[in-house]
Design an enzyme around this catalytic site. Structure first.
Site, short mmCIF file in Angstrom:
data_model
loop_
_atom_site.label_atom_id
_atom_site.label_comp_id
_atom_site.label_asym_id
_atom_site.label_seq_id
_atom_site.Cartn_x
_atom_site.Cartn_y
_atom_site.Cartn_z
N THR A 207 -17.72 -12.97 28.84
CA THR A 207 -18.14 -11.57 28.95
C THR A 207 -18.03 -11.08 30.39
OG1 THR A 207 -19.62 -11.67 27.09
CG2 THR A 207 -20.24 -10.15 28.82
N ARG A 235 -21.55 -10.12 13.25
CA ARG A 235 -22.50 -10.51 14.31
C ARG A 235 -22.30 -9.66 15.58
NH1 ARG A 235 -22.04 -12.52 19.87
NH2 ARG A 235 -23.90 -13.73 20.29
N GLY A 237 -23.81 -9.38 19.58
CA GLY A 237 -24.58 -10.11 20.60
C GLY A 237 -25.44 -9.18 21.45
N ASP A 238 -25.79 -9.67 22.62
CA ASP A 238 -26.67 -8.91 23.51
C ASP A 238 -25.95 -7.83 24.32
OD1 ASP A 238 -25.32 -11.11 24.78
OD2 ASP A 238 -26.49 -10.68 26.58
N THR A 258 -24.70 -12.45 30.71
CA THR A 258 -23.67 -13.19 29.98
C THR A 258 -24.28 -14.50 29.50
OG1 THR A 258 -21.57 -14.36 30.13
CG2 THR A 258 -22.79 -14.13 32.18
N GLY A 259 -23.94 -14.90 28.30
CA GLY A 259 -24.50 -16.15 27.80
C GLY A 259 -24.64 -16.10 26.29
N GLY A 261 -25.81 -14.89 23.37
CA GLY A 261 -26.42 -13.58 23.15
C GLY A 261 -27.71 -13.56 22.37
#
Ligand code: ASP
Length: 340
Positions: A207, A235, A237-238, A258-259, A261
């Protein structure tokens, strides 16, 4: 006499202008965190990643240096990273389980707390421009799928054929992920087959994100992603969720994450850092480190973030082996780093 009064007006005007601009600005970017080890990186690849980050810093820095806004700077930096196939956003987006690319992005203005986001879009070349359009040209904050695509097309965003997002590297990542899923299913560990989880050795979150403070004291944050390899069931994510992957408030800070989510959503990561500063009076670094180094791994997640506060202090916190990251300041200080 008239000459003096004109001079007086001019001096007042200059004083007001300089009070509004402290001339100090900061831009920080990331290109994702994860298992990024020097031992598995070739010098050629490292050079390409650094060049990609440098191009993004240059784009944002040019805007800030010339008196542009933090908002325009983060959008410009993200666009460069979206167009670079090395990063998991725009051109380099990862594949879903069905072999598609579904992109998410968000942007937030710390001055007005206005925000815009798109999720699960498949044909917008630069999702960050669509997120910006949602913020500037609609009454909404978040649009998804077909609706977001129609809105983006109607508001001047470049539309591409979904095949634009194909890259061999990401396709191979999907094939590897699927191979691993079938192995897990064979071993009856099928709970993990719902989503590619970063338990394999080479996992990277690619990301991209940018945060900035401009010379008028305004903060902005932006994040863009292809999500996680092998994701299913629509899906999200964050990254497109305001408060989770992205947040900006002139009173506190601007954050881009980033990671993994799901964990960033559950921790309401970006807004929590802002809240820790506003309500617990923590400084930016302590607030970010507490969330990334303590709270995130305690739940079982991992990743990192970049953040800048209203005074221009910034932090690049991560609990993974590396995070593609860089910064540039108005005093000329600049840096690009990858590993811990
Ligand atoms: N946070 C992103 C997501 O969960 C992934 C990433 O950072 O690369 O969608």
């Amino acid at each position: 006499m008239k000459k003096y009064s004109i001079l007086f007006v001019l001096i007042c005007f200059a004083a007001i202008l300089s009070a509004q601009t402290n001339k100090k600005y900061v831009l920080v970017i990331h290109g994702g965190a994860g298992t990024i080890l020097q031992s598995t990186m070739t010098p050629e690849k490292e050079k390409l990643y650094k060049q990609g980050l440098q191009n993004a810093l240059n784009a944002g820095n040019t805007i800030l240096k010339n008196g542009g806004t933090a908002l325009n700077a983060v959008e410009a930096a993200i666009k460069v990273l979206e167009d670079d196939s090395l990063f998991n956003a725009g051109k380099g987006a990862v594949f879903t389980n069905e072999g598609k690319n579904e992109l998410d992005a968000s942007i937030m203005d710390g001055k007005t707390l206005k925000a815009g986001a798109v999720a699960g879009v498949t044909n917008i070349r630069n999702p960050i421009t669509a997120a910006r359009a949602v913020m500037d040209k609609s009454e909404h904050v978040m649009m998804s799928g077909k609706g977001a695509e129609l809105f983006a097309a109607a508001n001047g965003c470049t539309i591409v054929d979904p095949s634009y997002f194909f890259t061999t590297q990401r396709w191979n990542d999907l094939l590897d992920a699927k191979k691993e899923d079938s192995l897990k299913a064979l071993h009856k560990d099928s709970t993990k087959a719902l989503l590619r989880q970063p338990d394999n050795h080479d996992y990277k979150y690619g990301t991209v994100g940018a945060v900035a403070l401009d010379m008028y004291g305004n903060l902005a944050a932006a994040t863009s992603t292809g999500g996680m390899t092998d994701k299913r069931y629509g899906r999200i994510g964050d990254s497109p969720i305001i408060g989770a992957g992205t947040y900006a408030d002139n009173n506190t800070c601007a954050v881009s994450c980033t990671g993994w989510g799901e964990y960033f959503i559950r921790l309401v990561m970006a807004k929590t850092i802002s809240d820790k500063m506003e309500f617990a009076h923590e400084n930016l670094k302590d607030a970010a480190d507490d969330m990334i180094i303590k709270k995130l791994p305690a739940l079982g997640g991992d990743g990192g973030l970049i953040a800048v506060d209203k005074d221009g202090n910034f932090t690049m916190s991560f609990d993974t082996d590396g995070m593609y990251r860089g910064y540039v300041k108005s005093n000329g200080e600049t840096g690009i780093e990858i590993y811990k």
